[in-house]
Design a protein around this motif. Structure first.
Motif, PDB file in Angstrom:
ATOM      1  N   PRO A   1       0.816  -1.226   0.000  1.00 39.64           N
ATOM      2  CA  PRO A   1       0.000   0.000   0.000  1.00 39.64           C
ATOM      3  C   PRO A   1       0.845   1.269   0.000  1.00 39.64           C
ATOM      4  N   TYR A   2       2.033   1.213   0.615  1.00 42.53           N
ATOM      5  CA  TYR A   2       2.926   2.380   0.599  1.00 42.53           C
ATOM      6  C   TYR A   2       3.344   2.702  -0.838  1.00 42.53           C
ATOM      7  N   LEU A   3       3.722   1.676  -1.603  1.00 41.15           N
ATOM      8  CA  LEU A   3       4.166   1.890  -2.981  1.00 41.15           C
ATOM      9  C   LEU A   3       3.002   2.241  -3.900  1.00 41.15           C
ATOM     10  N   LEU A   4       1.818   1.696  -3.637  1.00 43.52           N
ATOM     11  CA  LEU A   4       0.648   2.036  -4.445  1.00 43.52           C
ATOM     12  C   LEU A   4       0.344   3.532  -4.384  1.00 43.52           C
ATOM     13  N   ALA A   5       0.569   4.108  -3.220  1.00 45.11           N
ATOM     14  CA  ALA A   5       0.296   5.539  -3.044  1.00 45.11           C
ATOM     15  C   ALA A   5       1.401   6.414  -3.626  1.00 45.11           C
ATOM     16  N   ARG A   6       2.523   5.801  -4.041  1.00 46.53           N
ATOM     17  CA  ARG A   6       3.678   6.577  -4.537  1.00 46.53           C
ATOM     18  C   ARG A   6       4.242   5.926  -5.795  1.00 46.53           C
ATOM     19  N   PRO A   7       3.477   5.865  -6.869  1.00 53.55           N
ATOM     20  CA  PRO A   7       3.969   5.220  -8.100  1.00 53.55           C
ATOM     21  C   PRO A   7       5.221   5.914  -8.616  1.00 53.55           C
ATOM     22  N   GLY A   8       6.202   5.111  -9.031  1.00 52.74           N
ATOM     23  CA  GLY A   8       7.424   5.658  -9.591  1.00 52.74           C
ATOM     24  C   GLY A   8       8.385   6.229  -8.572  1.00 52.74           C
ATOM     25  N   ILE A   9       8.213   5.926  -7.279  1.00 53.61           N
ATOM     26  CA  ILE A   9       9.078   6.472  -6.247  1.00 53.61           C
ATOM     27  C   ILE A   9      10.489   5.908  -6.384  1.00 53.61           C
ATOM     28  N   LEU A  10      11.482   6.720  -6.062  1.00 50.08           N
ATOM     29  CA  LEU A  10      12.864   6.260  -6.064  1.00 50.08           C
ATOM     30  C   LEU A  10      13.066   5.207  -4.983  1.00 50.08           C
ATOM     31  N   VAL A  11      13.801   4.141  -5.318  1.00 51.82           N
ATOM     32  CA  VAL A  11      14.064   3.088  -4.343  1.00 51.82           C
ATOM     33  C   VAL A  11      14.797   3.658  -3.130  1.00 51.82           C
ATOM     34  N   ALA A  12      15.738   4.535  -3.361  1.00 52.80           N
ATOM     35  CA  ALA A  12      16.494   5.129  -2.252  1.00 52.80           C
ATOM     36  C   ALA A  12      15.580   5.941  -1.341  1.00 52.80           C
ATOM     37  N   GLU A  13      14.631   6.670  -1.932  1.00 54.66           N
ATOM     38  CA  GLU A  13      13.695   7.480  -1.131  1.00 54.66           C
ATOM     39  C   GLU A  13      12.770   6.586  -0.308  1.00 54.66           C
ATOM     40  N   ALA A  14      12.269   5.511  -0.924  1.00 52.11           N
ATOM     41  CA  ALA A  14      11.395   4.589  -0.202  1.00 52.11           C
ATOM     42  C   ALA A  14      12.148   3.908   0.939  1.00 52.11           C
ATOM     43  N   ALA A  15      13.405   3.527   0.690  1.00 55.07           N
ATOM     44  CA  ALA A  15      14.204   2.884   1.742  1.00 55.07           C
ATOM     45  C   ALA A  15      14.391   3.824   2.927  1.00 55.07           C
ATOM     46  N   ALA A  16      14.643   5.104   2.644  1.00 54.53           N
ATOM     47  CA  ALA A  16      14.821   6.074   3.726  1.00 54.53           C
ATOM     48  C   ALA A  16      13.531   6.234   4.517  1.00 54.53           C
ATOM     49  N   ASP A  17      12.380   6.303   3.826  1.00 56.81           N
ATOM     50  CA  ASP A  17      11.098   6.437   4.516  1.00 56.81           C
ATOM     51  C   ASP A  17      10.821   5.229   5.411  1.00 56.81           C
ATOM     52  N   LEU A  18      11.181   4.034   4.920  1.00 64.45           N
ATOM     53  CA  LEU A  18      10.862   2.799   5.644  1.00 64.45           C
ATOM     54  C   LEU A  18      11.921   2.414   6.666  1.00 64.45           C
ATOM     55  N   GLY A  19      13.019   3.155   6.695  1.00 65.05           N
ATOM     56  CA  GLY A  19      14.042   2.897   7.702  1.00 65.05           C
ATOM     57  C   GLY A  19      14.864   1.650   7.447  1.00 65.05           C
ATOM     58  N   VAL A  20      15.049   1.292   6.164  1.00 65.94           N
ATOM     59  CA  VAL A  20      15.875   0.133   5.813  1.00 65.94           C
ATOM     60  C   VAL A  20      16.895   0.554   4.768  1.00 65.94           C
ATOM     61  N   SER A  21      17.859  -0.316   4.541  1.00 66.17           N
ATOM     62  CA  SER A  21      18.853  -0.024   3.514  1.00 66.17           C
ATOM     63  C   SER A  21      18.250  -0.242   2.127  1.00 66.17           C
ATOM     64  N   GLU A  22      18.861   0.366   1.130  1.00 66.64           N
ATOM     65  CA  GLU A  22      18.381   0.184  -0.241  1.00 66.64           C
ATOM     66  C   GLU A  22      18.496  -1.283  -0.655  1.00 66.64           C
ATOM     67  N   ARG A  23      19.575  -1.941  -0.219  1.00 65.65           N
ATOM     68  CA  ARG A  23      19.751  -3.360  -0.541  1.00 65.65           C
ATOM     69  C   ARG A  23      18.621  -4.196   0.060  1.00 65.65           C
ATOM     70  N   GLN A  24      18.261  -3.903   1.336  1.00 62.19           N
ATOM     71  CA  GLN A  24      17.192  -4.662   1.991  1.00 62.19           C
ATOM     72  C   GLN A  24      15.862  -4.444   1.272  1.00 62.19           C
ATOM     73  N   LEU A  25      15.604  -3.208   0.842  1.00 62.14           N
ATOM     74  CA  LEU A  25      14.353  -2.931   0.149  1.00 62.14           C
ATOM     75  C   LEU A  25      14.287  -3.687  -1.174  1.00 62.14           C
ATOM     76  N   ARG A  26      15.392  -3.746  -1.899  1.00 62.84           N
ATOM     77  CA  ARG A  26      15.389  -4.488  -3.155  1.00 62.84           C
ATOM     78  C   ARG A  26      15.148  -5.983  -2.910  1.00 62.84           C
ATOM     79  N   GLU A  27      15.703  -6.516  -1.825  1.00 62.70           N
ATOM     80  CA  GLU A  27      15.454  -7.924  -1.490  1.00 62.70           C
ATOM     81  C   GLU A  27      13.977  -8.136  -1.136  1.00 62.70           C
ATOM     82  N   ASP A  28      13.377  -7.152  -0.449  1.00 67.61           N
ATOM     83  CA  ASP A  28      11.948  -7.245  -0.132  1.00 67.61           C
ATOM     84  C   ASP A  28      11.104  -7.224  -1.408  1.00 67.61           C
ATOM     85  N   LEU A  29      11.483  -6.387  -2.360  1.00 67.65           N
ATOM     86  CA  LEU A  29      10.744  -6.296  -3.615  1.00 67.65           C
ATOM     87  C   LEU A  29      10.844  -7.612  -4.400  1.00 67.65           C
ATOM     88  N   GLU A  30      12.018  -8.234  -4.385  1.00 71.65           N
ATOM     89  CA  GLU A  30      12.184  -9.516  -5.067  1.00 71.65           C
ATOM     90  C   GLU A  30      11.297 -10.587  -4.441  1.00 71.65           C
TER      91      GLU A  30
END
Length: 319
Positions: free
Chosen positions: A19-48
């Motif tokens: 739901p966080y990403l649905l509300a922010r289409p096209g958001i930068l991965v780095a920006e989303a990682a900062a908002d969620l309090g995780v590293s960019e690498r961790q966020l990419r693993e979550d997306l996979e």
């Protein structure tokens, strides 16, 4: 951080990520990682991981789909996870009732943690949590409270206890150590001065008890049992019995720990260890024609003797 804790944290993050990403289409991965309090690498693993999650069936139209274009991500199919996890009123009340029951259960772990969780759920549930729902354990509730009080006060106890393995009632003085729940039953674990060993006393078999004035003093050799595999852990030193049971007696293989079960035609040959042959004798006699004892010879002799004595009661002369 332990692996179970990491798994719980990740699950919560994944449930809120869509739901966080649905509300922010096209958001930068780095920006989303900062908002969620995780590293960019961790966020990419979550997306996979999200890519292979979805509704049962797990066809292409059931899985979560997204466009990960370079450094930007857009959710194109949410598979129904379109809002953060929220408890319904019924779910919140069910959790409140369960936590209240857990708080009333002796030996149910860290009571402070249970009470903190209960307070959070009640706060989130609002007025619904104030419904007049009183939770008490259905059986032995008063006895459980008294025993728990005795354990907390640190006093020795005089017990009148029924020992099922020997079919006898005994009197003994014990030094309480703790109360716990195993397999849905409440137990008092204590140092038994009569046996000079640590013993587990089932609460529903304590016929009576008196709290003594003297303090409980378990000796240094009073070691708590490891009950992770249950109260009864059969060892090689215990008697080994072999039974042939029919379909009506197959239940013992699910109710008691057994070492081996073999199918022979319409029956099963069951090998198990028991704490006492007297207990095994009563078990077998209670099962009637659904069981035949194959060994040991001592158990066969005991059952034959008791069965013969019972038949002799019917041979009393008349007149």
């Amino acid at each position: 951080m332990t692996a179970p804790r990491q798994s719980v944290d990740r699950l919560g993050r994944l449930l809120n990520l869509v739901p966080y990403l649905l509300a922010r289409p096209g958001i930068l991965v780095a920006e989303a990682a900062a908002d969620l309090g995780v590293s960019e690498r961790q966020l990419r693993e979550d997306l996979e991981l999200l890519w292979v999650c979805g509704l049962p069936g797990y066809g292409p139209g059931d899985l979560i789909d997204m466009a990960l274009d370079g450094d930007r991500v857009t959710i194109s199919h949410d598979a129904g996870i379109d809002r953060p996890l929220r408890l319904t009123p019924d779910e919140a009340l069910a959790l409140v009732v369960a936590l209240r029951m857990l708080a009333e259960t002796p030996g149910a772990g860290n009571r402070d943690a249970i009470e903190r969780a209960l307070a959070k759920i009640e706060n989130a549930a609002g007025d619904l949590a104030g419904a007049p729902v009183a939770v008490r354990l259905p059986a032995n509730a008063e006895r459980l409270d008294r025993l728990r009080g005795a354990v907390d006060s640190g006093h020795a106890l005089h017990l009148t206890y029924y020992t099922a393995t020997r079919d006898e009632t005994t009197e003994r003085v014990v030094d309480p150590m703790r109360m716990l729940m195993v397999g849905g039953k409440a137990y008092l674990e204590a140092w038994c001065r009569r046996a000079e060993a640590t013993r587990m006393f089932r609460v529903d078999r304590i016929d009576d008890f008196t709290e003594l004035d003297e303090p409980a003093r378990p000796p240094v050799e009073a070691v708590r049992h490891d009950v992770s595999a249950g109260v009864f852990t059969p060892g090689a030193e215990l008697p080994l019995i072999t039974l042939r049971v029919g379909r009506g007696g197959r239940w013992i293989t699910e109710y008691y720990p057994v070492e081996e079960v073999r199918r022979t035609g319409d029956a099963w040959v069951v090998t198990m260890r028991v704490t006492d042959l007297g207990w095994a004798r009563r078990l077998v006699l209670g099962m009637g024609p659904d069981v035949t004892v194959l060994g040991p010879p001592e158990l066969i002799d005991r059952i034959r003797a008791q069965a013969t004595a019972a038949l002799d009661q019917y041979a009393t002369p008349t007149g």
